[in-house]
Scaffold this motif. Structure first.
Motif, PDB file in Angstrom:
ATOM      1  N   TYR A   1      -6.157   8.592 -37.793  1.00 42.16           N
ATOM      2  CA  TYR A   1      -5.738   9.630 -38.715  1.00 42.16           C
ATOM      3  C   TYR A   1      -4.290   9.389 -39.163  1.00 42.16           C
ATOM      4  CZ  TYR A   1     -10.029  11.930 -37.340  1.00 42.16           C
ATOM      5  OH  TYR A   1     -11.356  12.205 -37.110  1.00 42.16           O
ATOM      6  N   ALA A   2      -3.421   8.978 -38.235  1.00 39.42           N
ATOM      7  CA  ALA A   2      -2.028   8.685 -38.589  1.00 39.42           C
ATOM      8  C   ALA A   2      -1.945   7.506 -39.557  1.00 39.42           C
ATOM      9  CB  ALA A   2      -1.211   8.404 -37.329  1.00 39.42           C
ATOM     10  N   GLU A   3      -2.754   6.487 -39.339  1.00 37.95           N
ATOM     11  CA  GLU A   3      -2.757   5.332 -40.236  1.00 37.95           C
ATOM     12  C   GLU A   3      -3.270   5.714 -41.621  1.00 37.95           C
ATOM     13  OE1 GLU A   3      -3.357   1.804 -36.916  1.00 37.95           O
ATOM     14  OE2 GLU A   3      -5.127   2.779 -37.762  1.00 37.95           O
ATOM     15  N   LEU A   4      -4.248   6.606 -41.680  1.00 37.97           N
ATOM     16  CA  LEU A   4      -4.743   7.076 -42.967  1.00 37.97           C
ATOM     17  C   LEU A   4      -3.628   7.804 -43.717  1.00 37.97           C
ATOM     18  CD1 LEU A   4      -6.917   7.556 -45.093  1.00 37.97           C
ATOM     19  CD2 LEU A   4      -7.681   9.541 -43.740  1.00 37.97           C
TER      20      LEU A   4
ATOM     21  N   THR B   1       3.195  11.563 -39.155  1.00 36.35           N
ATOM     22  CA  THR B   1       3.046  12.917 -38.603  1.00 36.35           C
ATOM     23  C   THR B   1       2.073  13.765 -39.430  1.00 36.35           C
ATOM     24  OG1 THR B   1       4.989  13.681 -39.824  1.00 36.35           O
ATOM     25  CG2 THR B   1       5.345  12.896 -37.558  1.00 36.35           C
ATOM     26  N   ALA B   2       1.593  13.247 -40.551  1.00 37.69           N
ATOM     27  CA  ALA B   2       0.603  13.960 -41.367  1.00 37.69           C
ATOM     28  C   ALA B   2      -0.817  13.680 -40.885  1.00 37.69           C
ATOM     29  CB  ALA B   2       0.765  13.583 -42.840  1.00 37.69           C
ATOM     30  N   ALA B   3      -0.943  13.212 -39.657  1.00 42.20           N
ATOM     31  CA  ALA B   3      -2.262  12.906 -39.101  1.00 42.20           C
ATOM     32  C   ALA B   3      -3.179  14.126 -39.124  1.00 42.20           C
ATOM     33  CB  ALA B   3      -2.131  12.371 -37.678  1.00 42.20           C
ATOM     34  N   ARG B   4      -2.644  15.281 -38.869  1.00 43.02           N
ATOM     35  CA  ARG B   4      -3.458  16.507 -38.878  1.00 43.02           C
ATOM     36  C   ARG B   4      -4.018  16.763 -40.279  1.00 43.02           C
ATOM     37  NH1 ARG B   4      -3.325  21.454 -35.371  1.00 43.02           N
ATOM     38  NH2 ARG B   4      -2.246  19.951 -34.081  1.00 43.02           N
TER      39      ARG B   4
END
Length: 184
Positions: free
Chosen positions: A104-107, A116-119
């Motif tokens: 998710y962090a890599e996306l 930090t926009a993984a969420r």
């Protein structure tokens, strides 16, 4: 105005496809297009569903994908109204090639955001209504599949595992050379 629908039989169950104005507006593993329609953006929910036998290029691309042409869905036009941030995440997700996975962090980074926009990336995957053309099955939690963790998938982890295995079998476990490299 209407949304044309059809249901394909795939190796992992029925796949409802919804098309409006030449673009794929919904795709999900259900035999009931109305179930998917109910989750669409309000502007699309206002349109009536019309069952048809074939959606032309959209149907053909999905059948080709399940037959092993893993890039068949790449050129399909999709329309999935959302915030600019979420649309940016979905566009980035479409650049993750068959046989590749990202966290998710890599996306988030692929979408031009901070790790930090993984969420936000996770929420975009959870709200994706155009599977597998927007391939949220290629996103794994930190630590990924080697630790036996696939994360979540709206249509069930069995389907996510099948899609990843299908792509890996066709690519020989190697990332698609035409795909954007996943950051590590």
């Amino acid at each position: 105005m209407t949304i044309n629908t059809t249901v394909l039989q795939t190796p992992i169950g029925p796949l409802a496809l919804l098309e409006h104005d030449g673009a794929l507006v919904g795709a999900g593993f259900t035999a009931d297009p109305a179930e998917l329609h109910a989750r669409l953006h309000p502007s699309l929910r206002a349109l009536e569903l019309r069952p048809v036998g074939d959606l032309g290029a959209i149907t053909k691309a999905h059948l080709a994908y399940f037959d092993g042409d893993l890039t068949a869905l790449d050129a399909l036009p999709v329309h999935h109204p959302a915030s600019q941030r979420r649309e940016r995440l979905w566009r980035a997700l479409r650049r993750v090639g068959p046989g590749q996975t990202v966290t998710y962090a890599e996306l988030a980074v692929l979408a031009g955001m901070d790790r930090t926009a993984a969420r936000a990336a996770g929420q975009a995957c959870a709200q994706n209504l155009i599977a597998p053309a927007i391939p949220c099955h290629r996103v794994l939690p930190s630590g990924g599949a080697p630790k036996g963790r696939l994360g979540g998938y709206y249509y069930g982890l069995e389907r996510k595992a099948w899609l990843l295995s299908h792509e890996s079998a066709v690519t020989g476990g190697r990332p698609d050379a035409s795909a954007a490299p996943a950051p590590r």
